[in-house]
Design a protein around this motif. Structure first.
Motif, mmCIF file in Angstrom:
data_model
loop_
_atom_site.group_PDB
_atom_site.id
_atom_site.type_symbol
_atom_site.label_atom_id
_atom_site.label_comp_id
_atom_site.label_asym_id
_atom_site.label_seq_id
_atom_site.Cartn_x
_atom_site.Cartn_y
_atom_site.Cartn_z
ATOM 1 N N PRO A 9 0.866 -1.180 0.000
ATOM 2 C CA PRO A 9 0.000 0.000 0.000
ATOM 3 C C PRO A 9 0.904 1.232 0.000
ATOM 4 O O PRO A 9 1.906 1.260 0.720
ATOM 5 C CB PRO A 9 -0.770 -0.132 1.331
ATOM 6 C CG PRO A 9 0.132 -0.936 2.212
ATOM 7 C CD PRO A 9 0.924 -1.848 1.315
ATOM 8 N N GLU A 13 4.593 8.006 -1.663
ATOM 9 C CA GLU A 13 5.817 7.251 -1.360
ATOM 10 C C GLU A 13 6.798 7.273 -2.530
ATOM 11 O O GLU A 13 7.628 6.384 -2.657
ATOM 12 C CB GLU A 13 5.477 5.794 -0.994
ATOM 13 C CG GLU A 13 4.571 5.613 0.194
ATOM 14 C CD GLU A 13 5.246 5.903 1.544
ATOM 15 O OE1 GLU A 13 6.445 6.255 1.560
ATOM 16 O OE2 GLU A 13 4.545 5.798 2.568
ATOM 17 N N ASP A 41 -3.096 5.504 -3.777
ATOM 18 C CA ASP A 41 -4.377 6.217 -3.777
ATOM 19 C C ASP A 41 -4.229 7.591 -4.431
ATOM 20 O O ASP A 41 -4.435 8.624 -3.793
ATOM 21 C CB ASP A 41 -4.936 6.321 -2.349
ATOM 22 C CG ASP A 41 -5.403 4.967 -1.845
ATOM 23 O OD1 ASP A 41 -5.406 4.009 -2.638
ATOM 24 O OD2 ASP A 41 -5.747 4.859 -0.661
ATOM 25 N N ASP A 92 5.031 -2.436 4.101
ATOM 26 C CA ASP A 92 4.946 -0.992 3.920
ATOM 27 C C ASP A 92 5.953 -0.539 2.861
ATOM 28 O O ASP A 92 6.971 -1.195 2.637
ATOM 29 C CB ASP A 92 5.262 -0.267 5.226
ATOM 30 C CG ASP A 92 4.191 -0.497 6.286
ATOM 31 O OD1 ASP A 92 3.126 -1.043 5.947
ATOM 32 O OD2 ASP A 92 4.432 -0.109 7.441
ATOM 33 N N ALA A 93 5.686 0.640 2.276
ATOM 34 C CA ALA A 93 6.590 1.165 1.255
ATOM 35 C C ALA A 93 7.808 1.855 1.863
ATOM 36 O O ALA A 93 8.805 2.060 1.181
ATOM 37 C CB ALA A 93 5.834 2.178 0.386
ATOM 38 N N ARG A 134 5.071 6.308 20.181
ATOM 39 C CA ARG A 134 4.643 5.187 19.342
ATOM 40 C C ARG A 134 4.763 3.859 20.096
ATOM 41 O O ARG A 134 3.968 2.951 19.933
ATOM 42 C CB ARG A 134 5.490 5.120 18.059
ATOM 43 C CG ARG A 134 5.084 6.086 16.969
ATOM 44 C CD ARG A 134 3.714 5.781 16.387
ATOM 45 N NE ARG A 134 3.620 4.486 15.731
ATOM 46 C CZ ARG A 134 3.775 4.283 14.444
ATOM 47 N NH1 ARG A 134 4.031 5.288 13.642
ATOM 48 N NH2 ARG A 134 3.652 3.083 13.923
ATOM 49 N N MET A 155 -0.009 -6.204 15.834
ATOM 50 C CA MET A 155 -0.118 -4.899 15.175
ATOM 51 C C MET A 155 0.723 -4.823 13.907
ATOM 52 O O MET A 155 0.744 -3.810 13.223
ATOM 53 C CB MET A 155 0.371 -3.776 16.112
ATOM 54 C CG MET A 155 -0.406 -3.630 17.387
ATOM 55 S SD MET A 155 -2.128 -3.256 17.055
ATOM 56 C CE MET A 155 -2.886 -4.833 17.366
ATOM 57 N N LYS A 178 -5.204 -2.223 10.523
ATOM 58 C CA LYS A 178 -4.924 -3.535 11.106
ATOM 59 C C LYS A 178 -5.481 -4.701 10.314
ATOM 60 O O LYS A 178 -6.235 -5.537 10.804
ATOM 61 C CB LYS A 178 -5.439 -3.578 12.564
ATOM 62 C CG LYS A 178 -4.836 -2.520 13.432
ATOM 63 C CD LYS A 178 -3.321 -2.623 13.429
ATOM 64 C CE LYS A 178 -2.670 -1.312 13.773
ATOM 65 N NZ LYS A 178 -1.316 -1.174 13.275
ATOM 66 N N ARG A 204 11.574 5.417 9.605
ATOM 67 C CA ARG A 204 11.292 5.986 8.284
ATOM 68 C C ARG A 204 12.246 7.155 8.041
ATOM 69 O O ARG A 204 12.356 8.056 8.874
ATOM 70 C CB ARG A 204 9.850 6.479 8.271
ATOM 71 C CG ARG A 204 9.337 6.915 6.930
ATOM 72 C CD ARG A 204 8.030 7.629 7.136
ATOM 73 N NE ARG A 204 6.858 6.883 6.737
ATOM 74 C CZ ARG A 204 6.426 6.772 5.493
ATOM 75 N NH1 ARG A 204 7.091 7.329 4.506
ATOM 76 N NH2 ARG A 204 5.322 6.105 5.237
ATOM 77 N N SER A 209 4.661 9.245 8.217
ATOM 78 C CA SER A 209 3.657 8.259 8.613
ATOM 79 C C SER A 209 2.254 8.853 8.400
ATOM 80 O O SER A 209 2.047 10.047 8.549
ATOM 81 C CB SER A 209 3.839 7.904 10.090
ATOM 82 O OG SER A 209 2.713 7.175 10.535
ATOM 83 N N LYS A 210 1.311 7.972 8.042
ATOM 84 C CA LYS A 210 -0.082 8.410 7.864
ATOM 85 C C LYS A 210 -0.949 7.932 9.014
ATOM 86 O O LYS A 210 -2.185 7.927 8.932
ATOM 87 C CB LYS A 210 -0.649 7.888 6.532
ATOM 88 C CG LYS A 210 -0.129 8.635 5.312
ATOM 89 C CD LYS A 210 1.055 7.956 4.692
ATOM 90 C CE LYS A 210 1.793 8.865 3.725
ATOM 91 N NZ LYS A 210 3.085 8.286 3.334
HETATM 92 N N1 LIG Z 1 -2.814 3.232 -0.663
HETATM 93 C C1 LIG Z 1 -2.693 3.721 0.560
HETATM 94 N N2 LIG Z 1 -1.604 3.456 1.302
HETATM 95 C C2 LIG Z 1 -1.512 3.985 2.527
HETATM 96 C C3 LIG Z 1 -2.518 4.788 3.095
HETATM 97 N N3 LIG Z 1 -2.136 5.151 4.356
HETATM 98 C C4 LIG Z 1 -0.930 4.584 4.539
HETATM 99 N N4 LIG Z 1 -0.550 3.898 3.437
HETATM 100 C C5 LIG Z 1 0.688 3.163 3.217
HETATM 101 O O1 LIG Z 1 0.779 2.139 4.186
HETATM 102 C C6 LIG Z 1 2.122 1.981 4.609
HETATM 103 C C7 LIG Z 1 2.212 2.206 6.119
HETATM 104 O O2 LIG Z 1 1.773 3.521 6.404
HETATM 105 P P1 LIG Z 1 2.555 4.453 7.445
HETATM 106 O O3 LIG Z 1 1.771 5.676 7.584
HETATM 107 O O4 LIG Z 1 3.989 4.550 7.065
HETATM 108 O O5 LIG Z 1 2.386 3.555 8.742
HETATM 109 P P2 LIG Z 1 3.235 3.547 10.047
HETATM 110 O O6 LIG Z 1 2.868 4.688 10.884
HETATM 111 O O7 LIG Z 1 4.685 3.326 9.772
HETATM 112 O O8 LIG Z 1 2.639 2.202 10.673
HETATM 113 C C8 LIG Z 1 3.080 0.958 10.156
HETATM 114 O O9 LIG Z 1 3.730 0.304 11.173
HETATM 115 C C9 LIG Z 1 2.879 -0.036 12.276
HETATM 116 C C10 LIG Z 1 3.694 -0.687 13.333
HETATM 117 O O10 LIG Z 1 3.905 0.261 14.263
HETATM 118 C C11 LIG Z 1 1.806 -0.968 11.826
HETATM 119 O O11 LIG Z 1 0.989 -1.278 12.932
HETATM 120 C C12 LIG Z 1 0.998 -0.293 10.744
HETATM 121 O O12 LIG Z 1 0.035 -1.208 10.269
HETATM 122 C C13 LIG Z 1 1.897 0.136 9.632
HETATM 123 O O13 LIG Z 1 2.398 -1.035 9.005
HETATM 124 C C14 LIG Z 1 2.955 2.987 3.813
HETATM 125 O O14 LIG Z 1 3.494 2.339 2.700
HETATM 126 C C15 LIG Z 1 1.921 4.031 3.416
HETATM 127 O O15 LIG Z 1 2.265 4.732 2.247
HETATM 128 C C16 LIG Z 1 -3.669 5.077 2.304
HETATM 129 O O16 LIG Z 1 -4.607 5.790 2.704
HETATM 130 N N5 LIG Z 1 -3.705 4.515 1.062
#
Ligand SMILES: Nc1nc2c(ncn2[C@@H]2O[C@H](COP(=O)(O)OP(=O)(O)O[C@H]3O[C@H](CO)[C@@H](O)[C@H](O)[C@@H]3O)[C@@H](O)[C@H]2O)c(=O)[nH]1
Length: 259
Positions: A9, A13, A41, A92-93, A134, A155, A178, A204, A209-210
């Motif tokens: 997803p 990115e 998206d 994740d990307a 976090r 998670m 999740k 990162r 982060s989103k």
């Molecule tokens: N297509 C799409 N991708 C999304 C969206 N929101 C986030 N992503 C993608 O989903 C991935 C994870 O999003 P981040 O926003 O980087 O998440 P994070 O805060 O690093 O959280 C990650 O790590 C957590 C562990 O702490 C995980 O719990 C969580 O699921 C995620 O993997 C990234 O590749 C981001 O581009 C969206 O609305 N649409």
């Protein structure tokens, strides 16, 4: 013929797309048998053009651009649905999930329905730069999921599932982040069919982060649904009340450590 699919997803990115793709294909045991699919998206940040360049260089990479939907989990569901492989990995990307660990997921997926990437293993060190806030959120969220599953990192967003099991999951909750937890419960994966792959969760370095407050609220909503699904209404209310008290106590304790 593709057996292995990696679904990513992605939202805004662009700068991570090339390093992720090149590192992933360099690490794979069977690169010719593997596809990489970004589900974007409508970022409009040059991600599509970057993927086109990588394709022209010979990488088996695609990008699905959604214009009407948003969200991590629903993007993963779309990617898994469109994937051609029998073995699916989601990551994740942002390179917090090291592409070099993907072969270990595919290896484990040949013998297990579900493979979970875990940050909580004696084999890996948690990155010390991971923000304290976090860590607290993650610890609380993990505790709330504990009655649902015994896996060490419910998670985690780094996971794999066999396509047949993904197709078995009904009423997947495609809101929030999740998706792994949802699939673990709704595809009714037996504990004996789950393997764990340790990985070091990096920091990162490019993009943002989103994870927002809204995403956390989606998680609470999803928990309610999963508790109901697994335990029924009365037990669900009792367990939620107990966990809410425990969560407050844990937060008060953690807050007392920082002040
Ligand atoms: N297509 C799409 N991708 C999304 C969206 N929101 C986030 N992503 C993608 O989903 C991935 C994870 O999003 P981040 O926003 O980087 O998440 P994070 O805060 O690093 O959280 C990650 O790590 C957590 C562990 O702490 C995980 O719990 C969580 O699921 C995620 O993997 C990234 O590749 C981001 O581009 C969206 O609305 N649409």
């Amino acid at each position: 013929m593709v057996d292995f699919s990696v679904i990513v997803p992605a939202y805004h990115e662009h700068d991570n797309i090339r390093p992720l793709t090149t590192r992933l294909f360099a690490a794979l045991d069977e690169p010719k048998n593997t596809e990489l699919i970004f589900v974007d998206d409508n970022s409009r940040d040059g991600s599509v053009e970057e993927v086109e360049k990588l394709k022209a260089e010979g990488y088996n990479v695609e990008i699905i651009v959604r214009t009407k939907e948003r969200g991590l989990s629903s993007a993963v569901v779309r990617g898994f649905t469109d994937a051609n492989g029998q073995y699916l990995v989601c990551m994740d990307a942002d390179l917090q999930h090291p592409p070099e660990r993907v072969p270990a997921f595919f290896h484990a997926l040949k013998a297990n329905a579900f493979v979970l990437g875990t940050r909580y293993s004696p084999e890996v060190a948690m990155d010390k730069d991971w923000p304290f806030f976090r860590r607290v959120i993650s610890a609380g969220a993990r505790m709330l999921a504990r009655p649902l599953t015994t896996v060490s990192d419910p998670m985690s967003g780094f996971f794999g599932i066999q396509k047949d099991y993904f197709l078995k999951a009904n009423n997947v909750n495609a809101q929030g982040f999740k998706i792994a937890l949802d699939l673990l419960i709704k595809a009714q994966i037996a504990p004996s069919s789950i393997a764990e792959v340790p990985f070091s969760f990096g920091v990162r370095t490019v993009g943002e982060s989103k994870l927002t407050g809204k995403v956390m609220l989606y998680y609470v909503d999803q928990l309610k649904e999963l508790y109901l699904y697994k335990f029924g209404a009365v037990t669900c209310v009792l367990v939620l009340m107990l966990l809410a008290v425990l969560a407050v106590l844990a937060l008060v304790y953690l807050a007392s450590l920082v002040v």
